[in-house]
Motif scaffolding. Structure first.
Motif, PDB file in Angstrom:
ATOM      1  N   TRP A  79      -8.412  -4.397   9.486  1.00 43.89           N
ATOM      2  CA  TRP A  79      -8.231  -5.071   8.211  1.00 43.89           C
ATOM      3  C   TRP A  79      -7.807  -4.099   7.114  1.00 43.89           C
ATOM      4  O   TRP A  79      -6.970  -4.415   6.274  1.00 43.89           O
ATOM      5  N   GLN A  80      -8.358  -2.901   7.147  1.00 42.39           N
ATOM      6  CA  GLN A  80      -7.985  -1.915   6.137  1.00 42.39           C
ATOM      7  C   GLN A  80      -6.525  -1.496   6.290  1.00 42.39           C
ATOM      8  O   GLN A  80      -5.815  -1.310   5.297  1.00 42.39           O
ATOM      9  N   MET A  81      -6.067  -1.359   7.526  1.00 43.42           N
ATOM     10  CA  MET A  81      -4.690  -0.923   7.756  1.00 43.42           C
ATOM     11  C   MET A  81      -3.691  -1.938   7.221  1.00 43.42           C
ATOM     12  O   MET A  81      -2.665  -1.574   6.642  1.00 43.42           O
ATOM     13  N   LEU A  82      -3.980  -3.245   7.372  1.00 45.93           N
ATOM     14  CA  LEU A  82      -3.040  -4.272   6.934  1.00 45.93           C
ATOM     15  C   LEU A  82      -3.183  -4.602   5.453  1.00 45.93           C
ATOM     16  O   LEU A  82      -2.195  -4.929   4.795  1.00 45.93           O
ATOM     17  N   LEU A  83      -4.390  -4.521   4.924  1.00 50.72           N
ATOM     18  CA  LEU A  83      -4.591  -4.898   3.530  1.00 50.72           C
ATOM     19  C   LEU A  83      -4.360  -3.744   2.568  1.00 50.72           C
ATOM     20  O   LEU A  83      -3.814  -3.935   1.480  1.00 50.72           O
ATOM     21  N   VAL A  84      -4.795  -2.561   2.954  1.00 52.11           N
ATOM     22  CA  VAL A  84      -4.677  -1.400   2.071  1.00 52.11           C
ATOM     23  C   VAL A  84      -3.489  -0.535   2.443  1.00 52.11           C
ATOM     24  O   VAL A  84      -2.784  -0.010   1.588  1.00 52.11           O
ATOM     25  N   GLY A  85      -3.223  -0.394   3.747  1.00 59.53           N
ATOM     26  CA  GLY A  85      -2.140   0.463   4.189  1.00 59.53           C
ATOM     27  C   GLY A  85      -2.619   1.874   4.451  1.00 59.53           C
ATOM     28  O   GLY A  85      -3.693   2.294   4.000  1.00 59.53           O
ATOM     29  N   GLY A 100      -3.060   4.179   1.254  1.00 56.28           N
ATOM     30  CA  GLY A 100      -4.014   3.818   0.224  1.00 56.28           C
ATOM     31  C   GLY A 100      -3.482   2.869  -0.819  1.00 56.28           C
ATOM     32  O   GLY A 100      -4.205   2.468  -1.726  1.00 56.28           O
ATOM     33  N   GLN A 101      -2.204   2.471  -0.720  1.00 52.96           N
ATOM     34  CA  GLN A 101      -1.619   1.531  -1.660  1.00 52.96           C
ATOM     35  C   GLN A 101      -1.619   0.128  -1.061  1.00 52.96           C
ATOM     36  O   GLN A 101      -1.857  -0.065   0.122  1.00 52.96           O
ATOM     37  N   SER A 102      -1.351  -0.825  -1.926  1.00 50.86           N
ATOM     38  CA  SER A 102      -1.352  -2.217  -1.493  1.00 50.86           C
ATOM     39  C   SER A 102      -0.256  -2.432  -0.450  1.00 50.86           C
ATOM     40  O   SER A 102       0.892  -2.003  -0.613  1.00 50.86           O
ATOM     41  N   SER A 103      -0.597  -3.093   0.644  1.00 53.87           N
ATOM     42  CA  SER A 103       0.341  -3.265   1.741  1.00 53.87           C
ATOM     43  C   SER A 103       1.289  -4.420   1.473  1.00 53.87           C
ATOM     44  O   SER A 103       1.104  -5.221   0.547  1.00 53.87           O
ATOM     45  N   GLN A 104       2.316  -4.530   2.330  1.00 51.55           N
ATOM     46  CA  GLN A 104       3.282  -5.614   2.220  1.00 51.55           C
ATOM     47  C   GLN A 104       2.640  -6.958   2.513  1.00 51.55           C
ATOM     48  O   GLN A 104       3.114  -7.997   2.035  1.00 51.55           O
ATOM     49  N   LEU A 133       1.226 -12.544   0.875  1.00 50.77           N
ATOM     50  CA  LEU A 133       0.191 -13.499   0.512  1.00 50.77           C
ATOM     51  C   LEU A 133       0.428 -14.055  -0.881  1.00 50.77           C
ATOM     52  O   LEU A 133       0.298 -15.273  -1.112  1.00 50.77           O
ATOM     53  N   MET A 134       0.816 -13.207  -1.801  1.00 57.04           N
ATOM     54  CA  MET A 134       1.104 -13.652  -3.159  1.00 57.04           C
ATOM     55  C   MET A 134       2.339 -14.549  -3.186  1.00 57.04           C
ATOM     56  O   MET A 134       2.374 -15.566  -3.900  1.00 57.04           O
ATOM     57  N   LEU A 144      -5.709 -14.927  10.340  1.00 59.51           N
ATOM     58  CA  LEU A 144      -6.940 -15.259   9.618  1.00 59.51           C
ATOM     59  C   LEU A 144      -6.730 -15.209   8.112  1.00 59.51           C
ATOM     60  O   LEU A 144      -7.261 -16.055   7.372  1.00 59.51           O
ATOM     61  N   LEU A 145      -5.961 -14.229   7.663  1.00 59.43           N
ATOM     62  CA  LEU A 145      -5.682 -14.134   6.228  1.00 59.43           C
ATOM     63  C   LEU A 145      -4.883 -15.344   5.750  1.00 59.43           C
ATOM     64  O   LEU A 145      -5.107 -15.837   4.640  1.00 59.43           O
TER      65      LEU A 145
END
Length: 280
Positions: free
Chosen positions: A58-64, A67-71, A76-77, A254-255
């Motif tokens: 989850w951290q790899m896909l959400l945070v990258g 450490g920055q916001s992932s694609q 999602l937005m 799931l997201l």
């Protein structure tokens, strides 16, 4: 007289439990798969209990990794903007259309309604080529306007609001007219509050409709800045070389399920009341 049959109650509950199991099993598999490494699925066996890689996946896909916001969060937005734009657009246009058809007298009023109603036979999949040409000529490709504008008209919502408005007594209109309420005040102060449950029920349905759109965003977007979350799941499955990263696919799945579920839970009471309540 209804007979008391305990075996019938047991049978009914058994059917309900079995139905819940059938529906919940894929969700459980996706949740478990999101906690395992991708290599866990190479043998063809699906693990049925949680692994140790859930936080890392989850951290790899959400945070990258940087450490920055992932694609994925951007997608999602984009999905959220598209779903809300379609939902509010459909509700607003349908409310105004139904209001004009029911409460105003103008030539060919019935014909206008039936023309709107006949568009039910022309979903976006049928008219996708001319719709795409119009959007391309207006330079709306790769834009939020291009994602939402062709999908905001809804004959179904117009029909439902028309039936709702027609069930309101004529004395209500006369009373509002005597009190000096004009068309705009009557619409906002009387019709909208009385249509609250219907709006809520349609909001849930239309939000899920807009959120699950795949074909239209796939056609009108070539810039990954406007890709939606549903598109990202399909792209993860379309791997030309190497193995499919099923753990990442399940995290994305799931997201993608969270916003529709939250909308349904938040508006559950109004949704059910808007579908079954006969009092207007």
């Amino acid at each position: 007289m209804i007979e008391n049959r305990p075996w019938m109650a047991v049978f009914s509950h058994a059917i309900l439990i079995f139905g819940v199991f059938i529906v919940a099993l894929p969700v459980w598999v996706a949740l478990v798969a999101s906690t395992h490494p991708a290599s866990a699925f190479g043998s063809g066996h699906i693990p049925m209990w949680f692994g140790q890689e859930g936080f890392a996946n989850w951290q790899m896909l959400l945070v990258g990794s940087d450490g920055q916001s992932s694609q994925l969060l951007k997608m999602l937005m984009n999905s959220l903007i598209m779903a809300l734009g379609i939902t509010f657009g459909k509700i607003a246009i349908s409310l105004m259309s139904a209001y004009a058809i029911v409460f105003f007298r103008f030539p060919f009023r019935g014909l206008a309604f039936w023309i709107i109603f006949f568009t039910l036979m022309l979903p976006v999949e049928v008219r996708i080529v001319p719709t795409y040409e119009v959007i391309a000529n207006l330079n709306l490709l790769n834009s939020y306007t291009g994602l939402t504008l062709p999908l905001i008209a809804s004959a179904t919502a117009t029909f439902l609001f028309r039936q709702c408005f027609m069930s309101m007594p004529g004395e209500l209109v006369e009373a509002a007219r005597i009190d000096g309420a004009g068309p705009i005040r009557f619409f906002f102060d009387i019709l909208l509050p009385m249509s609250r449950t219907n709006i809520a029920a349609l909001f849930v349905i239309l939000f899920i409709y807009g959120w699950n759109q795949y074909l239209w965003p796939l056609i009108v977007t070539t810039d990954d800045a406007y890709y939606t979350l549903v598109m990202s799941v399909k792209r993860m499955l379309s791997v030309s070389e190497g193995d499919i990263q099923w753990n990442q696919v399940m995290v994305s799945t799931l997201l993608a399920m969270i916003p529709p579920v939250m909308v349904v839970i938040a508006m559950q009471k109004l949704f059910v009341k808007g579908l079954v309540d006969a009092e207007k």
